[in-house]
Design an enzyme around this catalytic site. Structure first.
Site, mmCIF file in Angstrom:
data_model
loop_
_atom_site.group_PDB
_atom_site.id
_atom_site.type_symbol
_atom_site.label_atom_id
_atom_site.label_comp_id
_atom_site.label_asym_id
_atom_site.label_seq_id
_atom_site.Cartn_x
_atom_site.Cartn_y
_atom_site.Cartn_z
ATOM 1 N N ILE A 1 35.310 15.171 40.343
ATOM 2 C CA ILE A 1 34.974 16.404 41.069
ATOM 3 C C ILE A 1 34.849 17.571 40.085
ATOM 4 C CG2 ILE A 1 35.616 17.896 43.003
ATOM 5 C CD1 ILE A 1 37.305 15.497 44.069
ATOM 6 N N TYR B 1 51.799 11.232 45.814
ATOM 7 C CA TYR B 1 50.611 12.000 45.429
ATOM 8 C C TYR B 1 50.443 13.223 46.339
ATOM 9 C CZ TYR B 1 45.742 13.377 45.522
ATOM 10 O OH TYR B 1 44.594 14.115 45.548
ATOM 11 N N ASN C 1 37.393 12.846 51.993
ATOM 12 C CA ASN C 1 37.013 11.781 51.055
ATOM 13 C C ASN C 1 35.809 12.167 50.203
ATOM 14 O OD1 ASN C 1 38.780 10.477 53.065
ATOM 15 N ND2 ASN C 1 38.346 8.675 51.816
ATOM 16 N N PHE D 1 40.583 -3.318 54.220
ATOM 17 C CA PHE D 1 42.021 -3.269 54.508
ATOM 18 C C PHE D 1 42.290 -3.074 55.998
ATOM 19 C CE2 PHE D 1 42.290 -1.441 49.986
ATOM 20 C CZ PHE D 1 42.479 -2.699 49.425
ATOM 21 N N ASP E 1 47.886 3.930 55.031
ATOM 22 C CA ASP E 1 46.552 4.355 55.486
ATOM 23 C C ASP E 1 46.604 4.812 56.945
ATOM 24 O OD1 ASP E 1 44.872 4.114 53.322
ATOM 25 O OD2 ASP E 1 44.210 2.074 53.789
#
Ligand code: UFG
Length: 325
Positions: A14, A142, A171, A208, A285
């Site tokens: 980024i 994180y 995202n 996943f 998740d």
């Protein structure tokens, strides 16, 4: 006189895209990066200063010598899974590193910062789309490291008038439309580049989980094109230079796509099948993460322009093919 911006982590995904857009917009840029995860080749010639965020003295010297007006702070580790194995590394790098940078800024009297935060701040949000008023409740180290820096920034706003805009990315995806910069992580953990890799190698990618409470059973995410993300940083800088207050903004499109929909979009853009298998859920998740970015749109006049799934895929695929040549 054009404003002079220090971009930390400007050799990363980024950061490198934002650097290019800052230059396109007429800003002068210096990049600070220790190259531990970033790539020297991602930085335009002459801009890179190889420096670690813990080196307060060196950062102070750069801020002063380069007459920096504001900082965009990307430099951080970003892998959620790794952060749960090595939390001490994440807190040292992301929190202590940011504090070192802030100390250098205060000493150099640089009082404007745009901070790279994350949707991981919300943990398992109770609603979707998620507004900024949703409580911060990260479920991984994180996300916690980013929330901790946001809280540090609150204190420095109050006590030292250090004005900050914290952008909570959803995202990040896609690549520069002119194919000058894109995603290049090693190891790669993100869905879209892994789908491309599966096509190239023939090795199946694992989805996943397909038993989530979503229409097709796979997780829903809000994919935001890196060029739109970069533009949000420029809007944030403009606000700070206009004397705007500290603020927190979600950066997403408000539209969610499931893992299967993303896979279908990859097949459509490449014209090839993605070899894949269904695996168990990945720990941590959430079923759906979609941004309510109303605040960013109304307060800073930002709007996504490249974030339709087709443009994301076309630019990411062009970059993936170029990067692997
Ligand atoms: N996924 C797979 N297979 C893979 C990789 C990912 O099925 O091999 C799925 C994930 O389970 C998830 C979706 O694809 O449902 C997107 O996963 P990514 O790893 O690409 O992105 P995340 O949503 O997990 O993470 C991103 C950023 C993080 C940030 C987080 C905030 O990469 O830095 O959003 O929500 F913390």
């Amino acid at each position: 006189m054009p404003h002079r911006i220090l971009v930390t982590g400007g050799a990363g995904y980024i950061g490198s895209n934002t650097t290019l857009q800052l230059l396109d917009a007429g800003y002068e840029v210096v990049v600070a990066d220790n190259l531990s995860r970033g790539h020297e080749a991602a930085v335009p010639p002459g801009l890179l200063r190889v420096v670690d965020m813990h080196d307060t003295e060196r950062l102070f010297n750069i801020l002063q010598a380069e007459q920096i007006d504001a900082v965009i702070h990307f430099a951080a580790y970003i892998a959620v899974g790794e952060s749960m194995k090595l939390p001490e590394v994440y807190f040292y790098n992301n929190v202590a590193g940011s504090l070192s940078l802030i100390r250098a800024m205060l000493r150099a009297d640089v009082k404007k910062i745009v901070f790279s935060s994350t949707a991981a701040a919300y943990g398992m949000p109770s609603r979707s789309p998620i507004p900024e008023s949703e409580p911060s409740a990260p479920i991984n180290a994180y996300g916690e490291s980013k929330v901790m820096v946001e809280r540090l920034l609150d204190w420095f706003d109050q006590l030292h008038q250090l004005r900050s805009v914290r952008l909570r990315y959803f995202n990040a995806s896609g690549a520069d439309p002119a194919c000058r910069a894109g995603e290049d992580h090693e190891p790669e953990t993100h869905l879209i580049p892994l789908l491309f890799r599966a096509i190239e190698t023939g090795q199946p990618v694992t989805l996943f989980g397909d038993d989530y409470p979503t229409p097709d059973g796979t997780c829903i995410r809000d994919y935001i094109h890196v060029t739109d993300l970069a533009q949000a940083h420029i809007s944030a800088l403009e606000s700070l230079f206009a004397g705007g207050p500290s603020a927190t903004y979600n950066v997403g499109t408000g539209a969610g796509y499931s893992v299967r929909e993303v896979l279908d979009a990859v097949e459509a853009v490449t014209g090839r099948k993605v070899p894949h298998v269904i695996g168990p859920r990945r720990e941590g998740d959430p079923p759906a993460l979609v941004a309510d970015s109303t605040r960013l749109r109304t307060e800073l006049g930002w709007a996504p322009r490249h974030s339709d799934l087709k443009t994301i895929m076309a630019t990411a695929w062009a970059w993936a093919q170029r990067a692997h040549k």
